[in-house]
Design a protein around this motif. Sequence first.
Motif, PDB file in Angstrom:
ATOM      1  N   SER A 104      31.006   6.169  25.716  1.00 29.98           N
ATOM      2  CA  SER A 104      31.853   6.664  26.663  1.00 29.98           C
ATOM      3  C   SER A 104      31.317   7.814  27.181  1.00 29.98           C
ATOM      4  CB  SER A 104      33.377   6.408  26.411  1.00 29.98           C
ATOM      5  OG  SER A 104      33.633   5.147  26.013  1.00 29.98           O
ATOM      6  N   LYS A 105      31.280   8.854  26.077  1.00 29.57           N
ATOM      7  CA  LYS A 105      30.783  10.216  26.216  1.00 29.57           C
ATOM      8  C   LYS A 105      29.721  10.271  26.684  1.00 29.57           C
ATOM      9  CE  LYS A 105      34.048  12.407  22.726  1.00 29.57           C
ATOM     10  NZ  LYS A 105      34.096  13.024  21.519  1.00 29.57           N
ATOM     11  N   ALA A 106      28.672   9.419  26.890  1.00 29.34           N
ATOM     12  CA  ALA A 106      27.480   9.421  27.294  1.00 29.34           C
ATOM     13  C   ALA A 106      27.492   8.932  28.732  1.00 29.34           C
ATOM     14  CB  ALA A 106      26.534   8.586  26.425  1.00 29.34           C
ATOM     15  N   GLY A 107      28.741   8.529  29.457  1.00 26.24           N
ATOM     16  CA  GLY A 107      28.734   7.951  30.542  1.00 26.24           C
ATOM     17  C   GLY A 107      28.458   6.436  30.789  1.00 26.24           C
ATOM     18  N   MET A 108      28.560   5.572  29.489  1.00 30.82           N
ATOM     19  CA  MET A 108      28.278   4.270  29.536  1.00 30.82           C
ATOM     20  C   MET A 108      29.556   3.740  28.832  1.00 30.82           C
ATOM     21  SD  MET A 108      24.332   3.902  28.625  1.00 30.82           S
ATOM     22  CE  MET A 108      24.515   5.456  27.442  1.00 30.82           C
ATOM     23  N   PRO A 109      30.810   3.770  29.260  1.00 25.36           N
ATOM     24  CA  PRO A 109      31.838   3.234  28.730  1.00 25.36           C
ATOM     25  C   PRO A 109      32.048   1.640  28.513  1.00 25.36           C
ATOM     26  CG  PRO A 109      32.614   3.889  30.919  1.00 25.36           C
ATOM     27  CD  PRO A 109      31.305   4.426  30.581  1.00 25.36           C
ATOM     28  N   GLN A 110      31.056   1.240  29.407  1.00 30.16           N
ATOM     29  CA  GLN A 110      31.050  -0.325  29.365  1.00 30.16           C
ATOM     30  C   GLN A 110      30.477  -0.767  28.110  1.00 30.16           C
ATOM     31  OE1 GLN A 110      29.161   1.923  31.409  1.00 30.16           O
ATOM     32  NE2 GLN A 110      27.549   0.435  32.151  1.00 30.16           N
ATOM     33  N   LYS A 111      30.020   0.222  27.384  1.00 25.05           N
ATOM     34  CA  LYS A 111      29.128  -0.507  26.083  1.00 25.05           C
ATOM     35  C   LYS A 111      29.963   0.521  25.007  1.00 25.05           C
ATOM     36  CE  LYS A 111      26.109  -2.879  28.047  1.00 25.05           C
ATOM     37  NZ  LYS A 111      26.260  -4.404  27.867  1.00 25.05           N
ATOM     38  N   GLY A 112      30.943   0.958  25.027  1.00 23.80           N
ATOM     39  CA  GLY A 112      31.472   1.746  24.344  1.00 23.80           C
ATOM     40  C   GLY A 112      32.368   0.763  23.110  1.00 23.80           C
ATOM     41  N   GLU A 113      32.895   1.572  22.042  1.00 23.65           N
ATOM     42  CA  GLU A 113      33.246   0.789  20.658  1.00 23.65           C
ATOM     43  C   GLU A 113      34.789   0.346  21.286  1.00 23.65           C
ATOM     44  OE1 GLU A 113      33.175   3.387  17.551  1.00 23.65           O
ATOM     45  OE2 GLU A 113      31.245   4.140  17.439  1.00 23.65           O
ATOM     46  N   ARG A 114      34.976  -0.641  20.585  1.00 30.35           N
ATOM     47  CA  ARG A 114      36.534  -1.352  20.579  1.00 30.35           C
ATOM     48  C   ARG A 114      36.400  -1.838  22.244  1.00 30.35           C
ATOM     49  NH1 ARG A 114      37.048   2.247  16.880  1.00 30.35           N
ATOM     50  NH2 ARG A 114      37.606   3.921  18.404  1.00 30.35           N
ATOM     51  N   LEU A 115      35.538  -2.207  22.882  1.00 31.39           N
ATOM     52  CA  LEU A 115      35.460  -2.640  24.284  1.00 31.39           C
ATOM     53  C   LEU A 115      36.265  -3.828  24.557  1.00 31.39           C
ATOM     54  CD1 LEU A 115      34.335  -1.738  26.912  1.00 31.39           C
ATOM     55  CD2 LEU A 115      32.673  -3.781  26.470  1.00 31.39           C
ATOM     56  N   PHE A 116      37.200  -3.988  25.308  1.00 32.45           N
ATOM     57  CA  PHE A 116      38.016  -5.207  25.784  1.00 32.45           C
ATOM     58  C   PHE A 116      37.732  -5.505  27.285  1.00 32.45           C
ATOM     59  CE2 PHE A 116      41.448  -7.450  27.695  1.00 32.45           C
ATOM     60  CZ  PHE A 116      41.856  -8.245  26.648  1.00 32.45           C
ATOM     61  N   LYS A 117      37.349  -6.824  27.499  1.00 29.82           N
ATOM     62  CA  LYS A 117      36.808  -7.219  28.659  1.00 29.82           C
ATOM     63  C   LYS A 117      38.099  -8.235  29.405  1.00 29.82           C
ATOM     64  CE  LYS A 117      32.676  -7.025  30.037  1.00 29.82           C
ATOM     65  NZ  LYS A 117      31.296  -7.709  30.506  1.00 29.82           N
ATOM     66  N   TYR A 118      38.573  -7.962  30.561  1.00 30.58           N
ATOM     67  CA  TYR A 118      39.452  -8.658  31.163  1.00 30.58           C
ATOM     68  C   TYR A 118      38.961  -9.965  31.556  1.00 30.58           C
ATOM     69  CZ  TYR A 118      42.525  -4.519  30.935  1.00 30.58           C
ATOM     70  OH  TYR A 118      43.171  -3.485  30.335  1.00 30.58           O
ATOM     71  N   GLY A 119      39.572 -10.963  31.418  1.00 30.65           N
ATOM     72  CA  GLY A 119      38.877 -12.337  32.107  1.00 30.65           C
ATOM     73  C   GLY A 119      38.081 -13.148  30.977  1.00 30.65           C
ATOM     74  N   HIS A 120      38.019 -12.175  30.014  1.00 29.80           N
ATOM     75  CA  HIS A 120      36.784 -12.748  28.830  1.00 29.80           C
ATOM     76  C   HIS A 120      37.405 -12.844  27.571  1.00 29.80           C
ATOM     77  CE1 HIS A 120      33.519 -12.813  31.649  1.00 29.80           C
ATOM     78  NE2 HIS A 120      33.895 -11.200  31.772  1.00 29.80           N
ATOM     79  N   ALA A 121      38.648 -12.478  27.310  1.00 28.81           N
ATOM     80  CA  ALA A 121      39.396 -12.689  25.988  1.00 28.81           C
ATOM     81  C   ALA A 121      40.073 -13.792  25.472  1.00 28.81           C
ATOM     82  CB  ALA A 121      40.298 -11.378  25.684  1.00 28.81           C
ATOM     83  N   GLN A 122      40.224 -13.840  24.325  1.00 25.28           N
ATOM     84  CA  GLN A 122      40.934 -15.089  23.781  1.00 25.28           C
ATOM     85  C   GLN A 122      42.547 -15.035  24.012  1.00 25.28           C
ATOM     86  OE1 GLN A 122      40.192 -15.814  19.511  1.00 25.28           O
ATOM     87  NE2 GLN A 122      40.164 -18.087  20.280  1.00 25.28           N
ATOM     88  N   VAL A 123      43.203 -16.146  24.407  1.00 28.21           N
ATOM     89  CA  VAL A 123      44.433 -16.047  24.245  1.00 28.21           C
ATOM     90  C   VAL A 123      45.154 -16.438  22.758  1.00 28.21           C
ATOM     91  CG1 VAL A 123      46.576 -17.298  25.193  1.00 28.21           C
ATOM     92  CG2 VAL A 123      44.586 -16.878  26.734  1.00 28.21           C
ATOM     93  N   THR A 124      46.014 -15.366  22.608  1.00 27.99           N
ATOM     94  CA  THR A 124      46.843 -15.592  21.325  1.00 27.99           C
ATOM     95  C   THR A 124      48.392 -15.427  21.695  1.00 27.99           C
ATOM     96  OG1 THR A 124      46.840 -13.103  20.941  1.00 27.99           O
ATOM     97  CG2 THR A 124      44.820 -14.298  20.216  1.00 27.99           C
ATOM     98  N   ALA A 125      49.048 -15.632  20.734  1.00 31.81           N
ATOM     99  CA  ALA A 125      50.463 -15.634  20.777  1.00 31.81           C
ATOM    100  C   ALA A 125      50.885 -14.128  21.156  1.00 31.81           C
ATOM    101  CB  ALA A 125      51.164 -15.977  19.440  1.00 31.81           C
ATOM    102  N   GLU A 126      50.300 -13.048  20.653  1.00 31.03           N
ATOM    103  CA  GLU A 126      50.745 -11.921  20.972  1.00 31.03           C
ATOM    104  C   GLU A 126      50.003 -11.251  22.191  1.00 31.03           C
ATOM    105  OE1 GLU A 126      49.216 -12.561  17.964  1.00 31.03           O
ATOM    106  OE2 GLU A 126      51.206 -13.212  17.182  1.00 31.03           O
TER     107      GLU A 126
END
Length: 361
Positions: A104-126
Amino acid sequence: MKAKLMVFIGQGEPMSLQEQTIPDLKSGEVLVKNLYTSICGSDLHTYCGLRQEKVPTVLGHEIVGEIISFSEDHPQTDHLGNKLNPGDRVTWSIFSSDPDSLMSKAGMPQKGERLFKYGHAQVTAEDALHGGLSTHCILKPGTAVLGISKEVPLPVAAIINCAVATVAGALRLAGTLKEKTILITGTGLLGMVCAAMCKDAGAKFIHVADINAQRLEQATGFGANETHLLADSAVKLPGGIDIAFDMSGSADAMENSLDTLATGGIAVWIGAVFNTRKVQIDAESVVRRLITIKGLHNYNFEDFVYAVDFINRNHQVFPFEKVVSKEFSLLETNEAFQYAVAHKPLRVGIHLNQQTDHTNG
């Protein structure tokens, strides 16, 4: 409050409508009512089994929505510091990212740690409200949220946070486009947007190439000066190209576009997001002609800001209203995906407040 969502469980299986109770917001979160989502190529890749996601999931990441509420500690401002209020129309980055990570600090937040992508994540109860094929979405901390004018039609606003922002990143990598000669290979939505953005940025001449004659004809409305039908074996791509953008992901197209570049030319590749054969490069030619090859996956927050500004200024300049060829309701999601696979339009839309489908135009 209850949310409705269409859940995908795997290739060949119909999506089913489910209901979930909307949970209390956690620190830094925003609750959004989804207004519209469009079906992206990556959604179709997952649907057809060409891309693997953890299931069950809620597809759809090209989304525009309306703010319902904020967590108590949220500053109620957007990514640029502008005030946000319930009822405001917003779009948001397709990912949330840890702002303190090295990427993220290098200008590449799309490759940052703990990345979460909308429309690509697993559905859970929470955690279930993170896709476009749902009535609601909960935006996580580390997501860039931007207000957008309600004058921008919903189908146009929906494509900003994927196709438009990705092309904005490609232009950033290309550098100055003013008075440059451009070649764009691939006239899906990325290619159309690229032509329009290059035109807006002052490009001198824009060549567009594809194997689809209808797409090429449509590209002229988005700023293309000359089109090249690659299905015709006699067609030879022009030389003297300053910047070659590949939006197709075709190894043939990438190889051929390298040959068109003038000395000092730049190739920007963003279409190759699926498995294909290896690209063959004449290294000596690249070295002697001082060619630069750059790749981009997704975009950064700077690109996202540029994309919103571009659409706010240009949604009536170019025929973006024709990008979505047909709309469906949330309950008609399965029919929408079947239509997209069969007809291969630039985009199919899901109008989340609509009960019946209609054809645009």
